[in-house]
Design a protein around this motif. Structure first.
Motif, short mmCIF file in Angstrom:
data_model
loop_
_atom_site.label_atom_id
_atom_site.label_comp_id
_atom_site.label_asym_id
_atom_site.label_seq_id
_atom_site.Cartn_x
_atom_site.Cartn_y
_atom_site.Cartn_z
N GLY A 518 0.78 -1.23 0.00
CA GLY A 518 0.00 0.00 0.00
C GLY A 518 0.81 1.28 0.00
O GLY A 518 0.26 2.35 0.25
N PHE A 519 2.11 1.16 -0.27
CA PHE A 519 2.91 2.37 -0.39
C PHE A 519 3.99 2.17 -1.45
O PHE A 519 4.38 1.05 -1.76
CB PHE A 519 3.55 2.78 0.94
CG PHE A 519 4.48 1.75 1.55
CD1 PHE A 519 5.79 1.61 1.08
CD2 PHE A 519 4.08 0.95 2.60
CE1 PHE A 519 6.66 0.68 1.64
CE2 PHE A 519 4.94 0.01 3.16
CZ PHE A 519 6.23 -0.13 2.69
N GLU A 520 4.44 3.29 -2.03
CA GLU A 520 5.58 3.30 -2.94
C GLU A 520 6.78 3.83 -2.17
O GLU A 520 6.65 4.73 -1.33
CB GLU A 520 5.30 4.22 -4.14
CG GLU A 520 4.12 3.78 -5.01
CD GLU A 520 4.44 2.57 -5.85
OE1 GLU A 520 5.64 2.35 -6.14
OE2 GLU A 520 3.50 1.83 -6.21
N VAL A 543 1.58 7.09 -0.21
CA VAL A 543 0.76 6.09 0.48
C VAL A 543 -0.61 6.02 -0.20
O VAL A 543 -1.24 7.06 -0.45
CB VAL A 543 0.59 6.44 1.97
CG1 VAL A 543 -0.31 5.43 2.67
CG2 VAL A 543 1.95 6.48 2.66
N GLU A 544 -1.06 4.82 -0.49
CA GLU A 544 -2.35 4.64 -1.17
C GLU A 544 -3.50 4.92 -0.20
O GLU A 544 -3.49 4.44 0.95
CB GLU A 544 -2.44 3.20 -1.68
CG GLU A 544 -3.69 2.89 -2.46
CD GLU A 544 -3.72 1.44 -2.90
OE1 GLU A 544 -4.84 0.92 -3.12
OE2 GLU A 544 -2.64 0.83 -3.02
N LYS A 545 -4.47 5.67 -0.67
CA LYS A 545 -5.61 6.02 0.17
C LYS A 545 -6.42 4.77 0.52
O LYS A 545 -6.70 3.93 -0.32
CB LYS A 545 -6.52 7.02 -0.54
CG LYS A 545 -5.96 8.43 -0.53
CD LYS A 545 -7.07 9.44 -0.79
CE LYS A 545 -6.51 10.85 -0.54
NZ LYS A 545 -7.59 11.84 -0.53
N GLY A 546 -6.79 4.67 1.79
CA GLY A 546 -7.59 3.55 2.25
C GLY A 546 -6.82 2.28 2.47
O GLY A 546 -7.39 1.25 2.84
N SER A 547 -5.50 2.31 2.25
CA SER A 547 -4.68 1.10 2.39
C SER A 547 -4.34 0.83 3.84
O SER A 547 -4.52 1.68 4.73
CB SER A 547 -3.39 1.24 1.58
OG SER A 547 -2.58 2.26 2.14
N GLY A 548 -3.81 -0.37 4.07
CA GLY A 548 -3.36 -0.70 5.41
C GLY A 548 -2.22 0.20 5.86
O GLY A 548 -2.07 0.48 7.05
N ALA A 549 -1.42 0.66 4.88
CA ALA A 549 -0.31 1.57 5.21
C ALA A 549 -0.85 2.88 5.75
O ALA A 549 -0.32 3.44 6.72
CB ALA A 549 0.55 1.80 3.97
N LYS A 556 4.45 10.04 3.73
CA LYS A 556 5.60 10.31 2.90
C LYS A 556 6.79 10.77 3.75
O LYS A 556 6.63 11.64 4.61
CB LYS A 556 5.27 11.37 1.85
CG LYS A 556 6.41 11.70 0.91
CD LYS A 556 5.99 12.73 -0.13
CE LYS A 556 7.15 13.06 -1.07
NZ LYS A 556 6.76 14.06 -2.10
N GLY A 557 7.96 10.20 3.50
CA GLY A 557 9.16 10.58 4.25
C GLY A 557 9.49 9.66 5.40
O GLY A 557 10.62 9.65 5.90
N ASP A 558 8.52 8.85 5.86
CA ASP A 558 8.81 7.85 6.89
C ASP A 558 9.79 6.82 6.34
O ASP A 558 9.79 6.51 5.14
CB ASP A 558 7.54 7.13 7.33
CG ASP A 558 6.63 7.99 8.20
OD1 ASP A 558 7.09 9.07 8.63
OD2 ASP A 558 5.48 7.59 8.44
N ILE A 559 10.61 6.26 7.21
CA ILE A 559 11.57 5.22 6.81
C ILE A 559 11.16 3.90 7.47
O ILE A 559 11.18 3.78 8.69
CB ILE A 559 13.01 5.57 7.22
CG1 ILE A 559 13.44 6.90 6.60
CG2 ILE A 559 13.97 4.46 6.78
CD1 ILE A 559 14.79 7.39 7.09
#
Length: 634
Positions: A518-520, A543-549, A556-559
């Motif tokens: 759910g994220f790139e 981050v994809e909207k509505g995703s588990g992420a 964005k920017g989290d590691i």
């Protein structure tokens, strides 16, 4: 054999570095019957060079450059036609280099060359070399250390033969017999220009590209006159002295000029024909065809759906792929041409041969720097109906996107395997296109020197099924010796350790149960690891909207730097496994399946806080193509 993925970094460096260098490649096929295996017909003798190597998904060894005190980490890669050093090492050692166009692989990247470089491998000097210089920094993001260069096929070619021992982890090389000369490569030919140690060519390159190769030195007519003068001096040194040889050269040059004129005429005619050609009619789909539907999956997965902890236990229980039991001998060919005054010159020193996949024979490169067992061009995969699973990020020379498919049989010389194996599929045509899209290769074809196109790569895992592999340049043969039963018990390298997970990931995708994070993301730059206080990670781009992420609070920017995995010594405990390689997250999510929950360690962009999050995998919804043999129409 202990293969628990929890004991390793949660990554797939095989995919990330699979196609490190596809630049400067060309091939030919020799259909002659393979000779007897050399190891059976020649008495053993002490090697002239014994090189230890490390197996870290691929083969690496220590190399000194220009008498450096420090030894650097070089990949041993027969898929690199020329030896390479990284821009980092060139900068560190203040090595002058010059612009040399682009290297093409998965994508493309600027390439430079350095003159008069001294290479030392296991105390054996290889001096005054012309070396390619490339940015290899992306590899460090996956390996966890710098990849400082590549020992290419041109280095191996200085020996009569080299044996790679995968049990003792040694490369043993043997010099050519006294009185015989090693094959001469293009770099050897260029070294002779201008006399000395390549000074003539070096002076010419300085005039063309300046000290750093990024801008011309000087300008105007004065610079042009100086270049012409240098070229004339270089040509004078090559000119024969006797009248008869001069006449032969004159005739040869006339033929060359005519060949160039014919080539230009053919190109112009081809462009005109393409422009005048009417647009191709695309047949409309019939109503009956459009009403047909496909069942998503008709073959049960070979492996049960597993969560990451179950993956670890399954990997502990699996024996892996047994070693090959029958010796094999495989002919290969390089591209060679007869150059006036210089004799036979190897234009491209890669190992080109044949393999049979699902009953289809194809020309391929045997590449010790490719970790996938099989890599196929997209068009070849389509012809075999390998289908399409998930999108797979690929990095190497440039970056791109491939996919994974499944082949059901493989035949290479005496080796035959009728089981499912994962195959990496990508656009090799563009990578290998430079073999035919440049004047040098065009001229070779005019002189009836075969320059066919490769459509695949046979990777290192094939050789790892054997105890040893020998490349013999005197017979142009690759020979493979199997393990004895006793040796097989001591084997530390498993060539199929990733096979179950890769097959599971592909089949889940076709079944419609593959998971998605759910994220790139992209790999965290290795140079930032120390500052961030972590051992690698993925930097989230979106981050994809509505995703588990999104539900887990990722932005964005989290590691994302680790995933919790069971400790192989105590399955009741968990340990942090560093998360490296954007492709690894894609593969493992697809294999684990939608709905599975992962515990991830995250360093937040805001404030740098380190937290643990629970991420529930979503369903992969990308475009797929299920092969006919894995589906059926109603």
């Amino acid at each position: 054999m202990d293969k628990a993925i929890s004991t390793k970094e949660f990554s797939m460096p095989r995919i990330s570095i699979a196609l490190m260098l596809l630049a400067l490649a060309t091939l030919g096929i020799d259909a002659a019957k393979p000779p007897a295996i050399r190891a059976q017909s020649q008495p053993e003798r002490k090697p002239d060079l014994d090189v230890p190597f490390r197996y870290e998904g691929l083969m690496f060894t220590d190399v000194k450059v220009n008498s450096s005190e420090e030894a650097y980490n070089f990949l041993i890669d027969s898929g690199a036609s020329t030896t390479v050093m990284s821009t980092r090492i060139a900068d560190l050692l203040k090595i002058e280099r010059f612009a040399a166009g682009e290297a093409k692989g998965v994508g493309s990247a600027p390439m430079e060359i350095a003159m008069d470089v001294d290479i030392d491998v296991a105390g054996r000097p290889w001096n005054d070399r012309i070396i390619a210089v490339l940015d290899l920094s992306a590899m460090a993001n996956v390996l966890g250390k710098h990849m400082d260069g590549i020992i290419g096929a041109d280095w191996l070619m200085q020996f009569e033969r080299c044996t790679f021992d995968f049990l003792d982890l040694r490369m043993r090389c043997f010099d050519h017999p006294a009185g015989t000369q090693p094959k001469q490569g293009v770099a050897d030919m260029l070294k002779g220009f201008g006399g000395g140690n390549g000074g003539g060519l070096g002076d010419l390159l300085k005039g063309l590209g300046g000290g750093g190769g990024d801008k011309p030195a000087g300008g105007g007519d004065a610079a042009t006159d100086e270049l012409e003068k240098q070229l004339l001096e270089m040509l004078k040194e090559l000119m024969p002295k006797d009248k008869e040889t001069k006449e032969e050269m004159r005739k040869g040059l006339e033929e060359l000029r005519k060949a160039l004129d014919d080539l230009l005429d053919a190109l112009e005619e081809s462009e005109t024909t393409d422009e005048d050609a009417p647009p191709e009619d695309i047949p409309e789909e019939s109503p009956e065809e459009s009403e047909e539907t496909e069942e998503p999956f008709n073959v049960a997965p070979s492996y049960p759906l597993l969560t990451p902890p179950e993956f670890a236990r399954a990997m502990l229980a699996q024996d892996g792929i047994d070693g090959a039991t029958v010796p094999a001998s495989l002919k290969f060919k390089m591209v060679e041409a007869k150059v006036p005054l210089l004799g036979e010159v190897v234009i491209v020193s890669l190992w080109f041969t044949e393999m049979e996949v699902d009953g289809r024979t194809m020309s391929v490169i045997f590449d010790t720097g490719a970790m996938p067992f099989v890599v196929l061009d997209q068009k070849e995969a389509d012809a075999l109906d390998l289908g399409r699973s998930y999108d797979l990020p690929i990095s190497g020379v440039g970056s791109g996107v491939g996919t994974m498919g499944i082949v059901n049989s493989l035949k290479v010389a005496e080796f035959e395997e009728f089981v499912e194996n994962p195959a990496t599929v990508l656009d090799l045509e563009s990578a290998f296109g430079q073999l035919h899209d440049n004047p040098v290769m065009g001229l070779l074809r005019f002189f009836n020197i075969e320059v066919p196109k490769p459509v695949g790569i046979l990777g290192l895992p094939f050789a790892l099924r054997y105890r040893s592999m020998t490349v013999d340049y005197s017979t142009m043969t690759l020979s493979f010796e199997p393990y004895t039963d006793a040796e097989l018990k001591r084997r530390t390298i498993d060539p199929g350790e990733e096979t179950p997970i890769l097959l599971q990931s592909v089949k889940n995708t076709w079944e419609g149960t593959a998971g998605a994070v759910g994220f790139e993301a992209h790999d965290l730059d290795f140079e930032l690891w120390e500052a961030e206080g972590i051992q690698g990670g993925l930097v989230i781009e979106s981050v994809e909207k509505g995703s588990g992420a999104e539900k887990a609070g990722l932005v964005k920017g989290d590691i994302v730097y680790a995933i919790m995995q069971p400790d192989p010594s105590d399955p009741k405990k968990e340990i942090e496994a560093p998360l490296r390689g954007a492709s690894s997250a894609v593969v493992y999510a697809a294999a684990a399946g939608a709905g599975d929950t992962w515990t991830l360690k995250v360093k937040k962009k805001a404030g740098g806080e380190r937290i643990a999050v629970e991420l529930t995998l979503g369903l992969y919804e990308g475009e797929i193509d299920i092969p006919e043999r894995y589906s059926k129409k109603k």
